[in-house]
Design a protein around this motif. Structure first.
Motif, mmCIF file in Angstrom:
data_model
loop_
_atom_site.group_PDB
_atom_site.id
_atom_site.type_symbol
_atom_site.label_atom_id
_atom_site.label_comp_id
_atom_site.label_asym_id
_atom_site.label_seq_id
_atom_site.Cartn_x
_atom_site.Cartn_y
_atom_site.Cartn_z
ATOM 1 N N LYS A 117 0.857 -1.185 0.000
ATOM 2 C CA LYS A 117 0.000 0.000 0.000
ATOM 3 C C LYS A 117 0.894 1.236 0.000
ATOM 4 O O LYS A 117 0.976 1.949 0.996
ATOM 5 C CB LYS A 117 -0.936 0.000 1.210
ATOM 6 C CG LYS A 117 -1.972 -1.113 1.194
ATOM 7 C CD LYS A 117 -3.003 -0.929 2.290
ATOM 8 C CE LYS A 117 -4.063 -2.004 2.239
ATOM 9 N NZ LYS A 117 -5.117 -1.817 3.288
ATOM 10 N N SER A 118 1.551 1.486 -1.107
ATOM 11 C CA SER A 118 2.487 2.610 -1.309
ATOM 12 C C SER A 118 3.584 2.671 -0.246
ATOM 13 O O SER A 118 4.564 1.949 -0.334
ATOM 14 C CB SER A 118 1.741 3.945 -1.407
ATOM 15 O OG SER A 118 1.075 4.250 -0.191
ATOM 16 N N THR A 119 3.426 3.484 0.789
ATOM 17 C CA THR A 119 4.503 3.698 1.755
ATOM 18 C C THR A 119 4.677 2.548 2.743
ATOM 19 O O THR A 119 5.633 2.539 3.519
ATOM 20 C CB THR A 119 4.265 4.996 2.565
ATOM 21 O OG1 THR A 119 2.981 4.914 3.179
ATOM 22 C CG2 THR A 119 4.339 6.209 1.660
ATOM 23 N N TYR A 120 3.783 1.572 2.729
ATOM 24 C CA TYR A 120 3.909 0.427 3.616
ATOM 25 C C TYR A 120 3.198 -0.787 3.008
ATOM 26 O O TYR A 120 2.404 -0.667 2.074
ATOM 27 C CB TYR A 120 3.325 0.726 4.996
ATOM 28 C CG TYR A 120 1.826 0.975 5.000
ATOM 29 C CD1 TYR A 120 0.922 -0.045 5.268
ATOM 30 C CD2 TYR A 120 1.304 2.248 4.739
ATOM 31 C CE1 TYR A 120 -0.456 0.182 5.264
ATOM 32 C CE2 TYR A 120 -0.052 2.486 4.733
ATOM 33 C CZ TYR A 120 -0.936 1.451 5.000
ATOM 34 O OH TYR A 120 -2.289 1.674 4.986
ATOM 35 N N SER A 121 3.499 -1.966 3.548
ATOM 36 C CA SER A 121 2.807 -3.206 3.171
ATOM 37 C C SER A 121 2.286 -3.832 4.456
ATOM 38 O O SER A 121 2.920 -3.724 5.515
ATOM 39 C CB SER A 121 3.767 -4.168 2.470
ATOM 40 O OG SER A 121 4.291 -3.598 1.286
ATOM 41 N N ILE A 122 1.130 -4.492 4.384
ATOM 42 C CA ILE A 122 0.480 -4.958 5.610
ATOM 43 C C ILE A 122 -0.223 -6.292 5.408
ATOM 44 O O ILE A 122 -0.679 -6.612 4.314
ATOM 45 C CB ILE A 122 -0.524 -3.897 6.120
ATOM 46 C CG1 ILE A 122 -1.082 -4.278 7.487
ATOM 47 C CG2 ILE A 122 -1.644 -3.679 5.097
ATOM 48 C CD1 ILE A 122 -1.884 -3.157 8.166
ATOM 49 N N SER A 123 -0.299 -7.064 6.483
ATOM 50 C CA SER A 123 -1.076 -8.294 6.512
ATOM 51 C C SER A 123 -1.404 -8.603 7.966
ATOM 52 O O SER A 123 -0.747 -8.099 8.886
ATOM 53 C CB SER A 123 -0.295 -9.458 5.894
ATOM 54 O OG SER A 123 -1.115 -10.614 5.813
ATOM 55 N N SER A 124 -2.436 -9.414 8.181
ATOM 56 C CA SER A 124 -2.804 -9.778 9.552
ATOM 57 C C SER A 124 -3.590 -11.082 9.542
ATOM 58 O O SER A 124 -4.045 -11.546 8.483
ATOM 59 C CB SER A 124 -3.647 -8.670 10.200
ATOM 60 O OG SER A 124 -4.909 -8.575 9.571
ATOM 61 N N ILE A 134 0.023 4.662 8.049
ATOM 62 C CA ILE A 134 -0.588 3.475 8.652
ATOM 63 C C ILE A 134 -1.714 3.865 9.601
ATOM 64 O O ILE A 134 -2.826 3.348 9.511
ATOM 65 C CB ILE A 134 0.483 2.654 9.404
ATOM 66 C CG1 ILE A 134 1.468 2.030 8.412
ATOM 67 C CG2 ILE A 134 -0.169 1.567 10.261
ATOM 68 C CD1 ILE A 134 2.772 1.593 9.032
ATOM 69 N N VAL A 135 -1.436 4.787 10.522
ATOM 70 C CA VAL A 135 -2.460 5.156 11.507
ATOM 71 C C VAL A 135 -3.609 5.929 10.872
ATOM 72 O O VAL A 135 -4.729 5.938 11.388
ATOM 73 C CB VAL A 135 -1.851 5.960 12.681
ATOM 74 C CG1 VAL A 135 -0.885 5.099 13.472
ATOM 75 C CG2 VAL A 135 -1.155 7.219 12.201
ATOM 76 N N ALA A 136 -3.335 6.561 9.730
ATOM 77 C CA ALA A 136 -4.393 7.293 9.031
ATOM 78 C C ALA A 136 -5.307 6.343 8.248
ATOM 79 O O ALA A 136 -6.516 6.595 8.144
ATOM 80 C CB ALA A 136 -3.785 8.316 8.075
ATOM 81 N N ASN A 137 -4.735 5.255 7.734
ATOM 82 C CA ASN A 137 -5.492 4.374 6.833
ATOM 83 C C ASN A 137 -5.965 3.067 7.450
ATOM 84 O O ASN A 137 -6.923 2.463 6.965
ATOM 85 C CB ASN A 137 -4.639 4.034 5.605
ATOM 86 C CG ASN A 137 -4.273 5.260 4.795
ATOM 87 O OD1 ASN A 137 -4.939 6.289 4.871
ATOM 88 N ND2 ASN A 137 -3.207 5.154 4.015
ATOM 89 N N GLU A 138 -5.301 2.610 8.501
ATOM 90 C CA GLU A 138 -5.614 1.301 9.069
ATOM 91 C C GLU A 138 -6.272 1.439 10.438
ATOM 92 O O GLU A 138 -5.935 2.325 11.209
ATOM 93 C CB GLU A 138 -4.336 0.453 9.214
ATOM 94 C CG GLU A 138 -3.510 0.329 7.951
ATOM 95 C CD GLU A 138 -4.214 -0.433 6.839
ATOM 96 O OE1 GLU A 138 -5.121 -1.250 7.148
ATOM 97 O OE2 GLU A 138 -3.858 -0.215 5.666
ATOM 98 N N LYS A 139 -7.183 0.533 10.728
ATOM 99 C CA LYS A 139 -7.841 0.520 12.029
ATOM 100 C C LYS A 139 -7.159 -0.511 12.923
ATOM 101 O O LYS A 139 -7.630 -1.635 13.089
ATOM 102 C CB LYS A 139 -9.327 0.203 11.871
ATOM 103 C CG LYS A 139 -10.106 1.295 11.144
ATOM 104 C CD LYS A 139 -11.583 0.951 11.064
ATOM 105 C CE LYS A 139 -12.369 2.051 10.365
ATOM 106 N NZ LYS A 139 -13.828 1.727 10.269
ATOM 107 N N LEU A 140 -6.034 -0.100 13.504
ATOM 108 C CA LEU A 140 -5.327 -0.989 14.413
ATOM 109 C C LEU A 140 -6.067 -1.033 15.747
ATOM 110 O O LEU A 140 -6.538 -0.007 16.227
ATOM 111 C CB LEU A 140 -3.893 -0.495 14.638
ATOM 112 C CG LEU A 140 -2.988 -0.395 13.399
ATOM 113 C CD1 LEU A 140 -1.626 0.163 13.796
ATOM 114 C CD2 LEU A 140 -2.843 -1.740 12.723
ATOM 115 N N PRO A 141 -6.186 -2.210 16.351
ATOM 116 C CA PRO A 141 -6.864 -2.301 17.652
ATOM 117 C C PRO A 141 -6.205 -1.375 18.679
ATOM 118 O O PRO A 141 -4.981 -1.248 18.716
ATOM 119 C CB PRO A 141 -6.676 -3.779 18.034
ATOM 120 C CG PRO A 141 -6.519 -4.483 16.726
ATOM 121 C CD PRO A 141 -5.757 -3.532 15.851
#
Length: 207
Positions: free
Chosen positions: A41-48, A73-80
């Motif tokens: 996702k552009s500036t980062y990559s993520i999986s969970s 990340i904190v702007a786009n992802e809903k981290l618990p």
């Protein structure tokens, strides 16, 4: 408690400065039965995994721009909100195959960690910790230029093998202890010493 593993390093060829990314990949491979491959996702990559109790994030920015990735990340992802964020990075102050858990220090010498400090050291939504993977011994009395060349150079085959075996096993042990404690680790220095003692005892028992 959710465990968020966030690796920082430079894009491009693998070298000492990308040890955090190497460790993230090894850990991701270890949990591949429950966690899929990273999604760019552009500036980062993520999986969970499905319940987001385990999240893997790789910064795709240069090391000294690591905060740019975290802000996205904190702007786009809903981290618990009960997440414990573990920053995986190359620790040139400690030797292979050591691993050290710590908080931000007043005077950080690592450019990636230094860049993240302003954004993450006062983070109130998540607990933020550093897990440094030792890459030393560093050059003796090295100049800034010498250190730069050294961290950007690749490991020897023997060093990489030790990182991928001994350092990986120790990192995994740290994460298991953090998870078992539910992220409630109290004094980080004492927790780090406790884990090291447990690891040493376990290794001596296996000899």
């Amino acid at each position: 408690m959710s465990l968020v593993l966030f690796s920082i390093g430079n894009p491009g060829p693998s070298n000492r400065h990308s040890t955090g990314h190497l460790m993230l990949k090894l850990l991701l491979d270890n949990y591949s039965s429950t966690v899929k491959q990273l999604v760019p996702k552009s500036t980062y990559s993520i999986s969970s995994n499905n319940d987001k109790s385990l999240v893997f994030i790789k910064s795709n920015t240069y090391m000294n721009e690591s905060a740019k990735a975290w802000n996205k990340i904190v702007a786009n992802e809903k981290l618990p909100t009960d997440s414990t964020v573990i920053i995986l990075y190359d620790d040139f102050e400690n030797d292979i195959p050591s691993v050290k858990l710590s908080k931000f220090r007043k005077n950080e010498s690592h450019n990636g960690i230094k860049n993240l400090m302003a954004t993450m050291q006062n983070e109130t939504r998540y607990q933020v910790l550093k897990l440094g993977i030792g890459i030393g011994p560093k050059p003796v009395q090295a100049s800034k230029e010498t250190m730069s060349s050294w961290v950007l150079a690749p490991f020897t085959l023997e060093q990489k093998h030790i990182i991928m075996s001994q350092s990986f096993d120790l990192c995994l042990f740290y994460l298991q202890q953090i998870a078992e404690a539910g992220g409630e680790i109290g004094d980080v220095g004492k927790f780090d010493a406790k884990v090291k003692k447990m690891w040493k005892k376990q290794q001596n028992g296996n000899e």
